[in-house]
Design a protein around this motif. Structure first.
Motif, mmCIF file in Angstrom:
data_model
loop_
_atom_site.group_PDB
_atom_site.id
_atom_site.type_symbol
_atom_site.label_atom_id
_atom_site.label_comp_id
_atom_site.label_asym_id
_atom_site.label_seq_id
_atom_site.Cartn_x
_atom_site.Cartn_y
_atom_site.Cartn_z
ATOM 1 N N TYR A 280 -75.423 7.511 4.054
ATOM 2 C CA TYR A 280 -75.643 6.069 3.907
ATOM 3 C C TYR A 280 -75.373 5.685 2.455
ATOM 4 C CZ TYR A 280 -80.154 7.818 2.255
ATOM 5 O OH TYR A 280 -81.131 8.515 1.587
ATOM 6 N N ASP B 249 -72.109 3.413 12.527
ATOM 7 C CA ASP B 249 -72.547 4.411 11.550
ATOM 8 C C ASP B 249 -71.911 4.155 10.190
ATOM 9 O OD1 ASP B 249 -74.128 6.328 13.255
ATOM 10 O OD2 ASP B 249 -72.230 6.341 14.351
ATOM 11 N N LYS B 250 -70.630 3.838 10.226
ATOM 12 C CA LYS B 250 -69.888 3.565 8.992
ATOM 13 C C LYS B 250 -69.177 2.224 9.141
ATOM 14 C CE LYS B 250 -69.089 8.411 7.730
ATOM 15 N NZ LYS B 250 -70.014 8.994 8.698
ATOM 16 N N SER C 135 -77.054 -3.645 4.410
ATOM 17 C CA SER C 135 -76.538 -2.669 5.391
ATOM 18 C C SER C 135 -76.585 -1.258 4.817
ATOM 19 C CB SER C 135 -75.100 -3.017 5.779
ATOM 20 O OG SER C 135 -75.008 -4.320 6.305
ATOM 21 N N ALA C 136 -76.204 -1.118 3.538
ATOM 22 C CA ALA C 136 -76.230 0.198 2.897
ATOM 23 C C ALA C 136 -77.650 0.712 2.722
ATOM 24 C CB ALA C 136 -75.513 0.120 1.547
ATOM 25 N N THR D 220 -80.084 0.172 4.795
ATOM 26 C CA THR D 220 -80.743 0.387 6.092
ATOM 27 C C THR D 220 -80.039 1.455 6.925
ATOM 28 O OG1 THR D 220 -79.488 -1.505 6.976
ATOM 29 C CG2 THR D 220 -81.728 -1.922 6.204
ATOM 30 N N GLY D 221 -79.430 2.437 6.225
ATOM 31 C CA GLY D 221 -78.946 3.610 6.934
ATOM 32 C C GLY D 221 -77.473 3.621 7.288
ATOM 33 N N HIS D 222 -76.691 2.655 6.811
ATOM 34 C CA HIS D 222 -75.261 2.656 7.093
ATOM 35 C C HIS D 222 -74.476 3.065 5.845
ATOM 36 C CE1 HIS D 222 -77.109 -0.380 9.791
ATOM 37 N NE2 HIS D 222 -76.320 0.157 10.701
ATOM 38 N N LEU D 223 -73.320 3.683 6.060
ATOM 39 C CA LEU D 223 -72.405 3.963 4.954
ATOM 40 C C LEU D 223 -71.379 2.832 4.920
ATOM 41 C CD1 LEU D 223 -71.563 5.864 2.684
ATOM 42 C CD2 LEU D 223 -70.058 7.030 4.300
#
Length: 565
Positions: free
Chosen positions: A315, A386-387, A405-406, A408-411
């Motif tokens: 993330y 996911d990404k 977004s970054a 809260t677990g997203h790359l």
């Protein structure tokens, strides 16, 4: 005594006959001399004065006294001095038939000069694209025909212009033929943009190739210039009566069994209207993207290794920055292609979608329908990604959603326009993004530029003069350890000496110390010193290393990077 004598010529002639090669090429191989030295020896042996590449480009070609097709076939160039004197440059002094032909057909006295055959080929290649279009169009152009410019199409009937040599030759309107020929030639040589610039007497035609504008010709006549711009407006469905404000549009052309998007920008100028046509050949880009990796982008080994590690984090945010046309999107595509194993949901939102990536959901921005980066990004977050790749952060709303977004677990992969990795920080602060949230989300920033590579077909050793070294802030000690090389100019690189591009980059990886310095608003100088102590290599350093390895030239890196940076 000349190294090229009657005995050596006789021996080379026999070998040329046996190998079905030209005598001059065999002589070049046998002499093992650089181009300049070989031509100098050839000049002494054959008693012709020499004209080098620079001198040729300082004179004016005259393809009226000799048609371009004949000049190309016989490897000779008609040039004019300022005083009107005709000069003919030949590539092969042993081609007696060419000299006999010149004496027979030239309508006026001329002086004969000798140049290396690679220089002649390069000169003719540089003029080929323009002259093909001009010969087909303006050679048959008459003032009576020129008034047919408002014919909307030339045969397809479905709003998509069909481009092929046969169809171009069949068009009755010279304006349509010229526009289509220009599009065809630009796509054939791989230009990214076509610039049509109005002048006092007509229109200047330029192509952007490898990021650099190349002037390829002039179209005479104000009426003709206006009709060409009007034709482009018709194709892009713009208002041909409006000439006082900028207009943007797009159209499609069909070439070699594929559709190509053309984005059009019309801008009023002092002499009329200028047009810029951006060529978006998605099929070509998609073919390039197959097997696209960070190695292919040209990043050096260390930067490549570090950026690849950032792209594999679970993330956070990975930012790529640089000016328009610096290859930011290509670098992100390469990173996404490497991490796209099929086990993650990868979604992109772009304007426009430049590459088609298999297994990736790609969403084009459509502002007319209300699909902006911010709105699209909100919807993406409900699609279980996911990404995420955001083509560009342009406003505060998009920036804040990307940061959240970054967090809260997203790359999140994205780009922003800035000059270097440190300017990015100020850009986000100016977009009212909370500094603590921003640095918490941010994994790293890559700033990059594209530099042109030396052409491998005409590559020779080089030694920059003292003035260039001083302007580049390269000491004599540093210069002694560098391998300077450059392309002389040949048919493969259209005489430019460059073929292809590579990325040079600086990569800032954030750790706790750097994050704390950013949050506490430490001066940029202190931040830069700390980053360099931790291993940051600046853009200029990366560019100089590329020169030291013989990949490009000082002139090229001075064009794209700050000398003092």
């Amino acid at each position: 005594m000349s190294l090229i004598n009657a005995q050596r010529i006789s021996s080379a002639r026999q070998l040329a006959a046996q190998s079905s090669r030209r005598l001059i090429e065999v002589l070049q191989d046998q002499s093992a001399m650089p181009h300049e030295a070989f031509v100098a020896e050839l000049s002494r042996a054959c008693h012709f004065p020499v004209m080098d590449n620079r001198a040729m480009h300082e004179l004016i070609p005259d393809f009226e006294v000799m048609p371009f097709a004949q000049a190309y076939r016989r490897e000779c160039i008609p040039l004019r001095r300022d005083d009107g004197q005709l000069l003919i440059v030949i590539a092969d002094p042993f081609a007696a038939d060419v000299q006999a032909w010149l004496l027979e057909v030239m309508p006026e006295p001329f002086e004969l000069y000798l140049a290396h055959y690679a220089d002649v080929s390069a000169f003719l290649s540089r003029h080929e694209e323009t002259l093909k279009a001009m010969d087909r169009v303006l050679g048959s152009h008459s003032s009576a025909e020129a008034h047919d410019e408002h014919v909307p199409g030339s045969g397809s009937g479905n709003g998509i212009e069909q481009l092929s040599l046969s169809r171009i030759s069949e068009d009755s309107s010279p304006v349509i033929r010229l526009v289509n020929s220009t599009l065809y030639d630009a796509m054939k040589i791989g230009a990214s943009d076509i610039h049509l610039e109005t002048t006092l007497n007509g229109l200047a035609l330029k192509y952007r190739i490898d990021g650099v504008l190349d002037a390829v010709g002039q179209i005479q006549g104000v009426d003709m210039a206006e009709q060409i711009v009007s034709r482009i407006k018709v194709m892009a469905e713009l208002d041909i009566a409006e000439r006082r404000i900028p207009q943007d549009g797009r159209f499609k052309v069909h070439i070699q069994q594929r559709e190509v998007d053309i984005r059009v920008s019309i801008m009023p100028s002092v002499y009329g209207e200028d047009a810029v046509l951006r060529i978006l050949d998605r099929k070509s880009l998609t073919e390039q993207s197959r097997g696209l990796t960070l190695e292919n982008v040209g990043l050096d080994a260390l930067t490549r290794q570090q950026f690849r590690a950032l792209a594999r984090e679970p993330y956070g945010m990975v930012l790529v920055t640089g000016p328009t046309g610096s290859g930011k999107t290509t670098t992100l595509y390469a990173a996404i292609s490497e991490v796209n194993t099929g086990r993650d949901k990868i979604i992109t939102i772009e304007d426009p979608v430049e590459y088609n990536l298999p297994g990736v959901l790609q969403i084009p921005v459509n502002e007319k329908k209300g699909l902006t980066f911010a709105r699209g990004l909100r919807s993406i977050l409900r699609h279980d990604p996911d990404k995420i790749m955001v083509g560009e952060i342009r406003d505060s709303e998009t920036a804040q959603i990307a940061v959240q977004s970054a967090l809260t677990g997203h790359l999140v992969f994205t780009t922003v326009h800035a000059n270097n990795v440190f300017d990015v920080i100020g850009r986000f602060i100016n977009m009212d993004v909370d500094t603590y949230s921003f640095v918490s989300a941010l994994n790293g920033i890559l700033a990059q530029r594209l530099v042109r590579l030396n052409c491998t077909h005409c590559l020779v050793d080089d030694q920059p003069d003292a003035e260039l070294l001083q302007a580049s802030m390269i000491s004599e000690t540093e210069a002694a350890s560098m391998q300077f090389r450059k392309g002389q100019g040949c048919g493969h690189c259209r005489g430019s000496g460059y073929k292809g591009r590579m990325a040079v980059a600086e990569l800032l990886i954030l750790d706790d110390e750097i994050r704390e310095m950013i949050v506490s608003r430490q001066p940029i100088r202190q931040l830069k010193d700390t980053a360099r102590r931790k291993g940051l290599r600046l853009l200029r350093q990366a560019a100089v290393e590329a020169v030291a390895q013989g990949k490009t030239t000082l002139e090229e890196i001075n064009r794209v990077t700050f000398v003092t940076a």
